[in-house]
Design an enzyme around this catalytic site. Structure first.
Site, PDB file in Angstrom:
ATOM      1  N   TYR A 164       0.836  -1.209   0.000  1.00 54.52           N
ATOM      2  CA  TYR A 164       0.000   0.000   0.000  1.00 54.52           C
ATOM      3  C   TYR A 164       0.872   1.261   0.000  1.00 54.52           C
ATOM      4  O   TYR A 164       0.642   2.198  -0.762  1.00 54.52           O
ATOM      5  CB  TYR A 164      -0.885  -0.068   1.243  1.00 54.52           C
ATOM      6  CG  TYR A 164      -1.912   1.009   1.402  1.00 54.52           C
ATOM      7  CD1 TYR A 164      -3.055   1.036   0.605  1.00 54.52           C
ATOM      8  CD2 TYR A 164      -1.780   1.972   2.407  1.00 54.52           C
ATOM      9  CE1 TYR A 164      -4.029   2.009   0.794  1.00 54.52           C
ATOM     10  CE2 TYR A 164      -2.748   2.938   2.603  1.00 54.52           C
ATOM     11  CZ  TYR A 164      -3.868   2.954   1.794  1.00 54.52           C
ATOM     12  OH  TYR A 164      -4.831   3.920   1.990  1.00 54.52           O
ATOM     13  N   LYS A 168       1.088   4.181  -2.801  1.00 57.84           N
ATOM     14  CA  LYS A 168       0.645   5.522  -2.426  1.00 57.84           C
ATOM     15  C   LYS A 168       1.721   6.587  -2.659  1.00 57.84           C
ATOM     16  O   LYS A 168       1.410   7.692  -3.100  1.00 57.84           O
ATOM     17  CB  LYS A 168       0.178   5.531  -0.964  1.00 57.84           C
ATOM     18  CG  LYS A 168      -1.148   4.809  -0.726  1.00 57.84           C
ATOM     19  CD  LYS A 168      -2.247   5.287  -1.659  1.00 57.84           C
ATOM     20  CE  LYS A 168      -3.639   4.929  -1.189  1.00 57.84           C
ATOM     21  NZ  LYS A 168      -4.663   5.337  -2.166  1.00 57.84           N
ATOM     22  N   ALA A 196      -9.728   8.711   7.274  1.00 55.94           N
ATOM     23  CA  ALA A 196     -11.183   8.666   7.439  1.00 55.94           C
ATOM     24  C   ALA A 196     -11.638   7.302   7.916  1.00 55.94           C
ATOM     25  O   ALA A 196     -11.027   6.283   7.595  1.00 55.94           O
ATOM     26  CB  ALA A 196     -11.865   9.004   6.111  1.00 55.94           C
TER      27      ALA A 196
END
Length: 299
Positions: A164, A168, A196
């Site tokens: 990840y 990213k 979030a």
């Protein structure tokens, strides 16, 4: 001044839930015609659902215009087809928010190479696919606003997320070149690093934090970064109503010559090499070479 998206057409990937849904709803509320793209899979990328259709229904019920798309961002031909359909229906594409993503977390020691590749494929290659599919349209229009979704994991690291994190930070790097290439055609490209509480992060947050980090609190940054007066090449952190800017910086460095031009010399000068006094924030890769030439001339 109210930020409006009237007469704008937006594509939001991974918009069946979480952040993507929140972006799509607010774009529509502010006048955009929205393509809600979502494969509808679980967070590891498996399975399908009609999540995108539900968001389209929500937008239409509120008086907005939207259409759904269930294709995977990993399939370039489908993304080209999606853009063609969007143009046919609404005449163009002005905004792209690359939000689709998956997680397959494991420590690197235990991570299967297939899980590494899959996560990079969805986040990095997927975002490149959709961006490439809209790029020519945006150049022809002389207008485009593109948002890449990075992460604190990409910018700063996080245990168990090598795949990840690599994807990213790759997206932040993609932004840095596309903002240069798109500038003459009024294409602005930015990076958001959101925090979030969503389907992808629900087991990472305690319940009260999950509420504080609701997706709607990231939306203001995302929509500003795809608005007409958006900056370009910004990396913006957003979560729980707090907004931050992150930078890739370069120190002044130190010129080593003679005997000092050795591994031992680097070790001896490490404090000066890493001294952040007077560091710069390059706006292109060429600035690193320019800084080196300057040192050579000064030295």
């Amino acid at each position: 001044m109210t930020i409006s998206f009237k007469d704008r057409v937006a594509i939001v990937t991974g918009a069946g839930g979480g952040l993507g849904r929140a972006y799509a709803l607010e774009l529509a509320k502010r006048g955009a015609k929205v393509v809600v793209n979502d494969l509808g899979g679980a967070r590891d990328g498996t399975g399908h659902s009609d999540a995108a259709l539900k968001v389209v229904e929500e937008i239409k019920a509120a008086g907005g215009e939207a259409m759904s798309d269930g294709g995977s961002v990993t399939e370039y031909d489908h993304m080209v087809e999606l853009v063609a359909k969007t143009r046919e229906k609404w005449g163009g594409v002005h905004v792209l928010i690359n939000n689709a993503g998956v997680l397959r977390d494991k420590s690197f020691a235990k991570m299967d190479p297939a899980d590494f590749r899959f996560v990079v494929d969805v986040h990095l290659i997927g975002s490149a696919n959709v961006t490439k599919a809209v790029w020519e349209t945006m150049r022809e229009q002389n207008y485009g606003r593109i948002l890449m979704t990075a992460s604190s994991t990409g910018l700063f690291g996080n245990f168990g997320q090598a795949n990840y994190g690599a994807a990213k930070l790759g997206l932040a790097g993609l932004t840095k070149t596309l903002y240069l290439e798109g500038a003459k055609n009024n294409i602005k490209v930015n990076t958001i690093a959101p925090v979030a509480g969503t389907r992808m992060t629900e087991d990472l947050f305690p319940p009260e934090a999950f509420q504080a980090f609701s997706p709607d609190k990231v939306v203001p940054a995302a929509l500003y970064l795809v608005s007409e007066d958006a900056p370009s090449n910004a990396i913006v952190g957003a979560g729980a109503g707090v907004f931050q800017a992150a930078y890739v910086t370069l120190t002044q460095g130190k010129l080593l010559t003679g005997d000092a031009l050795s591994p031992e010399g680097v070790a001896a000068s490490w404090a000066e090499i890493t001294d952040r006094t007077g560091e710069i924030t390059p706006q292109s890769g060429a600035e690193q070479s320019m800084a080196i030439f300057k040192k050579l001339q000064g030295g």
